[in-house]
Design a protein around this motif. Structure first.
Motif, mmCIF file in Angstrom:
data_model
loop_
_atom_site.group_PDB
_atom_site.id
_atom_site.type_symbol
_atom_site.label_atom_id
_atom_site.label_comp_id
_atom_site.label_asym_id
_atom_site.label_seq_id
_atom_site.Cartn_x
_atom_site.Cartn_y
_atom_site.Cartn_z
ATOM 1 N N ASP A 1 9.342 1.933 -25.842
ATOM 2 C CA ASP A 1 8.527 2.360 -27.124
ATOM 3 C C ASP A 1 7.207 3.021 -26.687
ATOM 4 O OD1 ASP A 1 10.877 1.807 -28.749
ATOM 5 O OD2 ASP A 1 10.153 -0.075 -29.374
ATOM 6 N N ALA A 2 6.721 2.437 -25.759
ATOM 7 C CA ALA A 2 5.350 2.952 -25.187
ATOM 8 C C ALA A 2 5.122 4.223 -24.515
ATOM 9 C CB ALA A 2 4.718 1.866 -24.276
ATOM 10 N N HIS A 3 6.427 4.683 -24.139
ATOM 11 C CA HIS A 3 6.610 6.004 -23.664
ATOM 12 C C HIS A 3 6.230 7.320 -24.587
ATOM 13 C CE1 HIS A 3 9.325 4.774 -20.350
ATOM 14 N NE2 HIS A 3 7.910 4.383 -20.032
ATOM 15 N N GLU A 4 5.340 8.075 -24.138
ATOM 16 C CA GLU A 4 5.192 9.252 -24.751
ATOM 17 C C GLU A 4 5.513 10.688 -24.010
ATOM 18 O OE1 GLU A 4 0.837 9.525 -26.231
ATOM 19 O OE2 GLU A 4 0.936 7.361 -26.712
ATOM 20 N N ASN A 5 5.492 11.880 -24.636
ATOM 21 C CA ASN A 5 5.914 12.732 -23.869
ATOM 22 C C ASN A 5 4.822 13.147 -22.915
ATOM 23 O OD1 ASN A 5 7.365 15.003 -23.148
ATOM 24 N ND2 ASN A 5 6.045 16.532 -24.408
ATOM 25 N N ALA A 6 5.186 13.227 -21.468
ATOM 26 C CA ALA A 6 4.272 13.515 -20.483
ATOM 27 C C ALA A 6 4.187 14.933 -20.112
ATOM 28 C CB ALA A 6 4.471 12.861 -19.088
ATOM 29 N N MET B 1 14.005 12.803 -30.029
ATOM 30 C CA MET B 1 13.351 13.443 -28.987
ATOM 31 C C MET B 1 14.325 13.430 -27.568
ATOM 32 S SD MET B 1 10.535 14.633 -27.562
ATOM 33 C CE MET B 1 9.111 14.133 -28.362
ATOM 34 N N SER C 1 14.666 3.514 -21.479
ATOM 35 C CA SER C 1 13.529 3.834 -22.701
ATOM 36 C C SER C 1 12.600 2.836 -22.990
ATOM 37 C CB SER C 1 14.615 3.998 -23.857
ATOM 38 O OG SER C 1 13.590 4.231 -24.901
ATOM 39 N N SER D 1 2.724 8.964 -19.112
ATOM 40 C CA SER D 1 3.919 8.399 -20.408
ATOM 41 C C SER D 1 3.333 7.391 -21.301
ATOM 42 C CB SER D 1 5.071 8.087 -19.541
ATOM 43 O OG SER D 1 5.598 8.839 -18.829
ATOM 44 N N TYR D 2 2.097 6.980 -20.851
ATOM 45 C CA TYR D 2 1.585 6.110 -21.805
ATOM 46 C C TYR D 2 0.226 6.621 -22.733
ATOM 47 C CZ TYR D 2 4.118 3.218 -19.076
ATOM 48 O OH TYR D 2 5.307 2.328 -18.524
ATOM 49 N N GLY D 3 0.050 8.095 -22.534
ATOM 50 C CA GLY D 3 -0.777 8.730 -23.272
ATOM 51 C C GLY D 3 -2.132 8.886 -22.693
ATOM 52 N N ARG E 1 -0.972 13.991 -18.636
ATOM 53 C CA ARG E 1 -1.112 12.906 -19.581
ATOM 54 C C ARG E 1 0.102 12.186 -19.462
ATOM 55 N NH1 ARG E 1 -0.136 14.293 -25.852
ATOM 56 N NH2 ARG E 1 2.061 14.480 -24.976
#
Length: 166
Positions: free
Chosen positions: A52-57, A1, A50, A80-82, A78
Motif C-alpha cells: 500500500d505504501a508503493h506509489e508510481n515511480a 492502477m 504489492s 516507490s515511496y514518493g 521519485r
C-alpha cells in the motif's frame, strides 16, 4: 492502477518483439562500440509484491557511452515511496547479445540517494539517505536513435525505459 501497468507492459512487449523482428530485417545504424549520449525516461516500475505504501515511480536520466563500452550516467526519480531520489553510476555495455546487433546488455553500479527514514532499510549499505546500487539491464535498439530497456531493481521490482540518442 495494476491493470494500467499490465496494459502498458503488454504494449511494450508487442512493441519490442515487433521492433526486434524489424531490426533483424534491416540495418538500424547502431554500430557496436559507437559513442553515444542518451536521454532516458522510465514511466513506471513494476513491483513483484504489492504494498500500500508503493506509489508510481517516474525516472528521468542521462547516459553517455564510450567506444570501448564503458558508460556513465545519472538519473533523478521519485521512488516507490514518493521520495525524491537520484542515482549516479558507472557501467559497461555489451552490444550484439546472442549475435543480434540490436540487442545489448549492460551493468551499472553507483551511488543512490533518497531512501530515508522509515524506508532506509530498502537499500543495501544504506547510511543517512545514501546507498549503493547495481542495476542489470537488457536493451533493444529500435532505430539508430531509439531504444527500449528492461532492468531489475534488486529483488523487488523491474522497470522499463525509453531511450533517445542525441
Amino acid at each position: 492502477m495494476s491493470s494500467i501497468r499490465a496494459r502498458l507492459g503488454c504494449a511494450l512487449f508487442v512493441l519490442v518483439t515487433s521492433a526486434g523482428h524489424a531490426a533483424e530485417q534491416s540495418d538500424i545504424g547502431s554500430a557496436p562500440g559507437a559513442r553515444y549520449r542518451e536521454l532516458v525516461i522510465a514511466p513506471f516500475a513494476v513491483h513483484w509484491n504489492s504494498d500500500d505504501a508503493h506509489e508510481n515511480a517516474f525516472m528521468l536520466g542521462f547516459e553517455s557511452g564510450e567506444h570501448d563500452g564503458s558508460l556513465w550516467g545519472g538519473s533523478v526519480f521519485r521512488n516507490s515511496y514518493g521520495d525524491p531520489s537520484a542515482y549516479a553510476y558507472l557501467g559497461y555495455r555489451y552490444d550484439g547479445l546472442f549475435g543480434k546487433p540490436a540487442l545489448y546488455v549492460k551493468l551499472t553500479a553507483g551511488v543512490l540517494y533518497g531512501y530515508k527514514d522509515r524506508y532506509a532499510n530498502k537499500v543495501p549499505f544504506h547510511h543517512d539517505g545514501w546507498g549503493l546500487a547495481i542495476v542489470p539491464v537488457v536493451g533493444l535498439r529500435l532505430t539508430a536513435l531509439d531504444s527500449v530497456q528492461f532492468g531489475l531493481l534488486g529483488t523487488v521490482a523491474a522497470f522499463f525505459t525509453y531511450n533517445r540518442r542525441f
